[in-house]
Scaffold this active site. Structure first.
Site, mmCIF file in Angstrom:
data_model
loop_
_atom_site.group_PDB
_atom_site.id
_atom_site.type_symbol
_atom_site.label_atom_id
_atom_site.label_comp_id
_atom_site.label_asym_id
_atom_site.label_seq_id
_atom_site.Cartn_x
_atom_site.Cartn_y
_atom_site.Cartn_z
ATOM 1 N N SER A 3 0.899 -1.216 0.160
ATOM 2 C CA SER A 3 0.046 0.122 -0.024
ATOM 3 C C SER A 3 0.870 1.248 -0.071
ATOM 4 C CB SER A 3 -1.028 -0.080 1.211
ATOM 5 O OG SER A 3 -0.068 0.113 2.351
ATOM 6 N N CYS A 4 2.089 1.049 0.031
ATOM 7 C CA CYS A 4 2.820 2.207 0.195
ATOM 8 C C CYS A 4 3.887 2.675 -0.916
ATOM 9 C CB CYS A 4 3.636 2.318 1.539
ATOM 10 S SG CYS A 4 2.153 2.304 2.870
ATOM 11 N N PHE A 5 4.958 1.825 -1.111
ATOM 12 C CA PHE A 5 5.799 2.082 -2.355
ATOM 13 C C PHE A 5 5.281 2.527 -3.558
ATOM 14 C CE2 PHE A 5 9.475 -0.941 -0.483
ATOM 15 C CZ PHE A 5 9.638 0.151 0.331
#
Ligand code: NAD
Ligand code: UGA
Length: 430
Positions: free
Chosen positions: A265-267
């Protein structure tokens, strides 16, 4: 200290439970009634190792509770951490709707509170957001002034899913971007039991440190994957190469695992958001754009190898081991497995998938593929097996486990099998 945390996702719940373990009193707030009920009953809505046990412990010790009532949480605490989601919009720019709403809610709650209260942004937000969106909304809705009537700071979080509580409690560093000295000093005190260097900066520097960290880590993965794609064509094991370069302290031996690319969900969302911000201010971020383009192609590398063995996938039974974007989580957001399944379905392959934790989540995207109860069930009669997540459980698979396949074609997208236990398999970059 009395702490409230707004948003009970991976970061919010782990931050809340993490502070409670350190002896603080914590109230977690969410808009999702179902999550609140689960949390208060001692069951985490997300799978994260250690979390259920610690949640039960802090609930029992009455140092932790969850509520929908933000007014109550703000009234009862001295400091609030905002940890709501900051997803991508379809064009890659950051979607601040949850941040906007949370800061309005905090502003409304602060209107009725006379005591000084500190608001800390823990969500990942682009430089300028804390001051231009959060501060502005709180001031507008509370009719109070930042730095005078309430404190403001930005304190990015660097935890990884699957290791969230460990990382929260043992961070490499703590970054505090303070608007006012009183807030910075208070937060420094809050972290005094943590064994980590504290870096105090202004707010926009703290915001940027988070994006630069994720961009750097994502770039490291795309770079080792690019090296890996070249190694594969040259018949070189990229993991040997990674070991060789990792001894160089300037490079370091972490985050050099080549494979089917980064998900989560981040990079993906953070690199896109940084690119979008750079464009907005008139800069063309060439390396960041290439980090994404290498990553977007990487899941398909495993299918190119598969097609060497099975040029026509129609009707072929493909066993997929691992669906989560990484081990020790049930999270499938941006998991490379999704692109691989889509392509296999396009080519009319018959999929049987197994994952120890992520199958329920995957069923909501692909309800029609088959899901197996265990690896053996998935492997039985399969024409090929693709390993897409490096779960520990797969490390124990042996030649015998794979002998029930129709054709023993095994391709690893993540390095996990033991060469001493399984013969004749190949990897995406090895
Ligand atoms: P998430 O989507 O898992 O959880 C967000 C939670 O906030 C949800 O439960 C949602 O219901 C709740 N929420 C939304 N609006 C709300 C409101 N107005 N009031 C109260 N609750 C509200 O998100 P996450 O993965 O925990 O990420 C949160 C932030 O932390 C993001 O900015 C993310 O980039 C950042 N971050 C995430 C990780 C990670 O590993 N997931 C690590 C570091 C930083
Ligand atoms: C990442 C960062 O590691 C955290 O520091 C950060 O706080 C978090 O993003 C965030 O901002 O949300 P996370 O996404 O939970 O954490 O997981 P990672 O362990 O970083 O893995 C991300 C992806 O990269 C996974 O798909 C993983 O398989 C892949 N990866 C990781 C590789 O392909 N190779 C590696 O060497 C490492």
């Amino acid at each position: 200290m009395k702490i409230s945390v707004i948003g009970t996702g991976y970061v919010g719940l782990c931050t809340g439970v993490g502070f409670a373990i350190k002896g603080h009193n914590v109230i977690c707030v969410d808009i999702d009634e179902k999550k609140i009920k689960m949390i208060n009953s001692g069951k985490s809505p997300i799978y994260e190792p250690l979390l259920d046990g610690y949640l039960k412990k802090v609930l029992k010790e009455k140092r932790f509770e969850a509520t929908k009532d933000i007014d109550y949480a703000i009234k009862k605490t001295d400091i609030s951490f905002i940890s709501v989601g900051t997803p991508s919009r379809p064009d890659g720019s950051i979607d601040l709707r949850y941040i906007e709403q949370a800061s309005k809610d905090i502003g409304n709650a602060l209107k009725n509170k006379n005591d000084y209260h500190i608001v800390v942004v823990k969500s990942t937000v682009l430089p300028g957001t804390t001051e231009n969106v959060v501060k502005k909304n709180i001031e507008k809705f509370s009719l109070k002034k930042a730095g005078k009537d309430f404190g403001l700071a930005m304190n990015p979080e660097f935890l990884r899913e699957g290791k969230a509580l460990e990382d929260f409690s043992n961070p490499d560093r703590i970054v505090i971007g303070g608007f006012d000295k009183k807030s910075t000093n208070f937060i420094e005190k809050l972290y005094e039991k943590f064994d980590a260097p504290i870096l105090k900066t202004d707010i926009k520097t703290a915001e940027m440190i988070k994006y630069a960290s994720n961009a750097f880590l994502a770039a490291k993965i795309s770079l080792i994957n690019e090296i890996g794609n070249i190694c594969k064509k040259l018949g070189i094991d990229t993991y040997e190469v990674a070991k060789g370069i990792g001894y160089d302290k300037r490079i370091g031996d972490k985050f050099l695992n080549s494979g089917i690319g980064y998900g989560g969900s981040c990079f993906p969302k953070d690199v896109k958001a940084l690119i979008s911000k750079a464009k907005e201010i008139g800069y063309d971020p060439k390396i960041l754009k290439d980090v994404i383009s290498v990553n977007e192609k990487q899941p398909f590398m495993i299918l190119d190898i598969l097609k060497k063995y099975l040029p026509n996938l129609k009707g072929k039974k493909i066993a997929l081991l691992g669906l989560a974007f990484k081990p020790d989580t049930d999270d499938i957001r941006e998991a490379p497995s999704i692109k691989i399944i889509e392509k296999l379905l396009e080519e009319k392959a018959v999929i049987t998938a197994y994952d120890p934790k992520a199958m329920n989540n995957m069923k909501s995207i692909f309800p029609k593929i088959m899901y197996a109860e265990n690896p053996k069930h998935a492997l039985k009669g399969a024409d090929a097996c693709l390993i897409l997540t490096e779960w520990d459980e797969f490390k124990n698979l042996t030649e015998k486990d794979f002998s029930i396949m129709k054709n023993k074609i095994i391709i690893e997208g993540r390095r996990v099998l033991d060469k001493k236990k399984v013969k004749n398999f190949e990897g995406v970059c090895w």
